[in-house]
Scaffold this active site. Structure first.
Site, short mmCIF file in Angstrom:
data_model
loop_
_atom_site.label_atom_id
_atom_site.label_comp_id
_atom_site.label_asym_id
_atom_site.label_seq_id
_atom_site.Cartn_x
_atom_site.Cartn_y
_atom_site.Cartn_z
N HIS A 86 43.37 148.39 16.90
CA HIS A 86 43.83 147.73 15.69
C HIS A 86 45.35 147.92 15.63
O HIS A 86 45.86 148.97 16.00
CB HIS A 86 43.16 148.30 14.44
CG HIS A 86 43.63 147.66 13.17
ND1 HIS A 86 43.76 146.30 13.04
CD2 HIS A 86 44.06 148.19 11.99
CE1 HIS A 86 44.22 146.02 11.84
NE2 HIS A 86 44.42 147.14 11.19
N CYS A 98 44.66 140.90 14.34
CA CYS A 98 45.55 141.97 13.86
C CYS A 98 46.95 141.98 14.45
O CYS A 98 47.92 142.17 13.74
CB CYS A 98 44.88 143.34 14.02
SG CYS A 98 44.65 143.86 15.73
N ASP A 120 49.96 147.31 6.56
CA ASP A 120 48.97 146.58 7.36
C ASP A 120 48.64 145.26 6.68
O ASP A 120 48.10 145.24 5.58
CB ASP A 120 47.70 147.45 7.51
CG ASP A 120 46.73 146.88 8.54
OD1 ASP A 120 46.91 145.72 8.95
OD2 ASP A 120 45.79 147.61 8.92
#
Length: 737
Positions: free
Chosen positions: A375, A317, A398
């Site tokens: 995250h 991530c 994202d």
């Protein structure tokens, strides 16, 4: 075609240049003949541009693009730029000069990807326009203005000449047009000067990693101004599914930061579209690079281009977020990298995540929900004309491929203000983002033998903690949790959660009801438990902890305890069980005891991943009562890697840097590699093979860097070997002019 070669930044000789580009056949003999006729006064030469001066230095400075290493003319929309055009003679009566700008493979005026406009004596507002600033000795100084809502990307500028009853078009060159956060009318405008410097012009940063009880950080080289990076970022748009399906519409929509941000969130992962990065959370990174080894985006983007635009292996991530941040800042969209600790991955839109253990305390890979230790995503700053002014400002984007959205792995933009108010019905991907910071965590004990499961605990407060980003102008952590939600446990927070759940009711599966209701039905347990760290947490050392059990009643209690420890990847992926133990403990009324837990280096050494994470769990059973589940993730520290500057750093003067590392183990470490990079400090990255280190041996490696820009720059290092897959170091270096 290498577009940059078509563009000459300072002065371009147009006669030959235009011949080559447009096959305008010029017969030298005929020219001589015309010249002779002119001398006799019988004919006037056709009006022709001779040369062009793009005034690149002053234009780039005025447009805040002078930090880009490449020499193209890089401009920002809604702002004028000047250039000088030298003509072979003065404009005659009935002669005119106009201009054509175009972008994309199918430019059209109706799509606003092409504009035709005359040279006039005044600036017109709104669209493209050209104003004559001065005309001296047949040299015209011209100011061209672009509309504030022009699509971003590569543009071709041509001149349209009407002379002696003939019209012809001559290509003058190319330029890049970017978003303009300095201009109030632009949708990406950021009024605060200091924030704009950080979120658009800062080319290095910090990304927060770890867990709620051990927040760590890694440096990241965004490098948006490095040679070739802007061109690679622009080519990302040309490789998108949208562009391949309908290039004309895609290019026209590049005027909208909302559209560009969503496309980039899909393109930075390689799941659907040969995007930039391939994700891997397995713990096995054969055939690529361990995601922890990257120091920044520059190497990733260059490798993507070099490979013929095939996804680079591998990302997790923060790698996706660091890379997306580079692209957003290069385009002029203010952006930052944000970390959410205890981040929920809710796959069924019911705002709860279900986590399973077996009766022996082993975590189970059951169900599709999960909780990630942390995250990382991005926030980009722009207006939401589709939603209204309440939702302007920071928007979540994202690029980590978690769930499909409209059939593609993309996420956002989701307004942070909308997340805070539970407006999960708004575009884009609001239920998923809301759940990441607000979901309830429900723990189940699942018995495989009897195929039964019972709810063990529900927790309405552990998800979405310590939401963090780098502070403006410093390397400290800024907590922005309150931007995403009302204070945990407050009445507003509960109201927002119920509002969001109500809006999702048509889609929610209520098999697992909200923990806020379940909590009321639970019986109080008779014992409590927690893990406490009792020693130092370092790779290579024994892990020492204690399970603290307390009898909460006035009765004697006998507790059966099943304990396990697993190495994990930060998103909860189980790697290997490294330790287990079972014990029966008697507790007197109100008694508290500590049961020691020891995990040796030999037990975890082979299975520890670069995350350095171990998950310990204990299922504590008092007969006839519900089990009490105790869990804790621990992170082991790497040995330290030290960077030292040995000289005063100055622009264009070599500087010696030293790396120090001591092998803490009682065995040698081999296959040692040091990777170093830093924008403005060295071109590309430096790879140094370090000799094998004997047990307890200290290594000293010297290398040279050559600063190219003044100011405070960030040097990043990654040291890897067979026993330590990724040890990080960063050093701020003040570079004098």
């Amino acid at each position: 075609m290498d577009k940059s070669r078509l563009f000459q930044p300072s002065e371009t000789r147009l006669s030959y240049f235009s011949v080559r580009l447009f096959q305008l056949s010029v017969n030298i003999g005929k020219e001589k003949h015309i010249a002779e006729l002119q001398g006799r006064g019988r004919v006037t030469a056709s009006l022709e541009p001779q040369s062009i001066n793009w005034q690149a230095t002053s234009n780039r400075r005025a447009h805040h693009t002078d930090r880009f290493s490449s020499q193209e003319l890089i401009l920002r929309r809604g702002q004028s730029f000047n250039f000088s055009l030298s003509l072979n003679r003065s404009l005659g009566t009935g002669e005119s000069l106009g201009f054509v700008v175009s972008t994309g493979p199918q430019p059209s005026e109706s799509a606003r990807t092409k504009a035709v406009f005359p040279l006039s004596n005044r600036t017109s507002r709104g669209g493209w326009s050209a104003e004559l600033v001065s005309n001296k000795d047949n040299i015209l100084t011209i100011s061209i203005s672009s509309p504030v809502n022009a699509p971003v990307g590569w543009y071709t500028l041509s001149t349209q000449i009407s002379s002696q009853g003939k019209d012809f078009i001559l290509k003058l060159g190319m330029f890049i047009l970017l978003f303009n956060p300095w201009l109030q009318e632009d949708g990406v405008f950021m009024s605060n000067h200091v924030e704009r410097e950080e979120y658009v012009l800062e080319d290095a940063g910090i990304i927060y990693v770890g867990s709620t009880n051990r927040i760590g950080m890694v440096g990241w080289n965004f490098g948006q101004f490095e040679e070739g990076i802007l061109n690679i970022c622009l080519s990302i748009l040309d490789h998108s599914l949208n562009f391949r399906r309908d290039p004309a519409t895609d290019v026209a929509r590049r005027n909208d930061p909302k559209y560009v941000g969503r496309v980039l969130s899909a393109m930075v992962n390689g799941n659907d579209d040969n995007g930039v990065l391939s994700g891997n959370w397995s713990g096995n990174y054969t055939g690529g690079r361990d995601p922890r080894n990257w120091n920044g985006s520059v190497e990733i983007l260059k490798e993507w281009k070099k490979s013929g635009f095939r996804p680079v292996r591998f990302g997790q991530c923060w790698v996706f977020a660091g890379t997306l941040n580079t692209v957003l800042r290069s385009f002029g969209i203010p952006s930052r990298v944000v970390t959410n600790f205890n981040s929920a991955h809710d796959t069924d839109r019911n705002l709860s995540v279900d986590v399973y253990y077996d009766p022996y305390g082993r975590p189970m890979d059951k169900g599709s929900d999960s909780v990630w230790n942390f995250h990382v995503w991005n926030e980009a700053w722009f207006v939401r004309t589709d939603l209204g002014p309440l939702y302007n400002g920071w928007q979540v984007l994202d690029a980590t491929p978690q769930e499909r959205s409209q059939g593609v792995f993309q996420c956002g933009p989701a307004s942070v203000a909308a997340v805070r108010e539970g407006d999960v019905n708004l575009d884009f991907d609001m239920p998923f983002v809301f759940a990441e910071v607000n979901a309830d965590r429900i723990t189940w004990i699942y018995d495989v033998y009897y195929s039964t499961q019972k709810q063990n605990a529900s927790d309405a407060h552990s998800i979405g903690r310590y939401i963090s980003t780098k502070a403006v102008g410093s390397n400290s952590r800024m907590d922005i949790t309150e931007k995403y939600k009302h204070p945990e446990g407050s009445s507003q927070e509960r109201q927002v959660f119920e509002k969001a759940l109500g809006k999702l009711k048509p889609h929610a599966s209520f098999g697992a009801t909200s923990a806020r209701h379940l909590a009321e039905d639970e019986r109080e347990p008779s014992i409590s438990g927690k893990f406490k760290v009792t020693g130092i947490l370092e790779v290579g050392k024994e892990v020492n902890m204690a399970l603290i059990l307390k009898n909460l009643t006035r009765d004697m209690k006998t507790v059966t305890v099943n304990m396990t420890a697993w190495t994990i990847v930060y998103n909860g992926t189980l790697v290997h069980e490294v330790w287990k133990d079972s014990v029966t403990i008697s507790l007197d009324p109100n008694e508290e005891i500590q049961h020691p837990v020891k995990i040796t280096y030999a037990q975890y050494e082979k299975y520890l991943k670069a995350d350095n994470m171990i998950r310990t769990t204990a299922v504590c059973q008092v007969s006839e009562e519900a089990e009490v589940l105790v869990e804790r993730d621990i992170i082991l520290d790497n040995p330290s890697l030290t960077l030292e500057v040995l000289d005063q750093a100055q622009v264009q003067k070599p500087v010696n840097v030293q790396m120090l590392f001591s092998n803490p183990l009682d065995e040698p470490v081999k296959d040692c590699v040091l990777m170093v990079e830093g924008s403005g400090l060295l071109l590309g990255s430096l790879r140094i093979d370090v000799p094998t280190l004997r047990p307890k041996e200290r290594s000293r490696v010297r290398f040279e860097i050559l600063p190219t820009r003044s100011g405070t720059k960030q040097l990043l290092a990654d040291f890897s070997c067979n026993k330590f897959p990724a040890i990080k170091a960063m050093l701020s270096i003040d570079v004098a002019e």
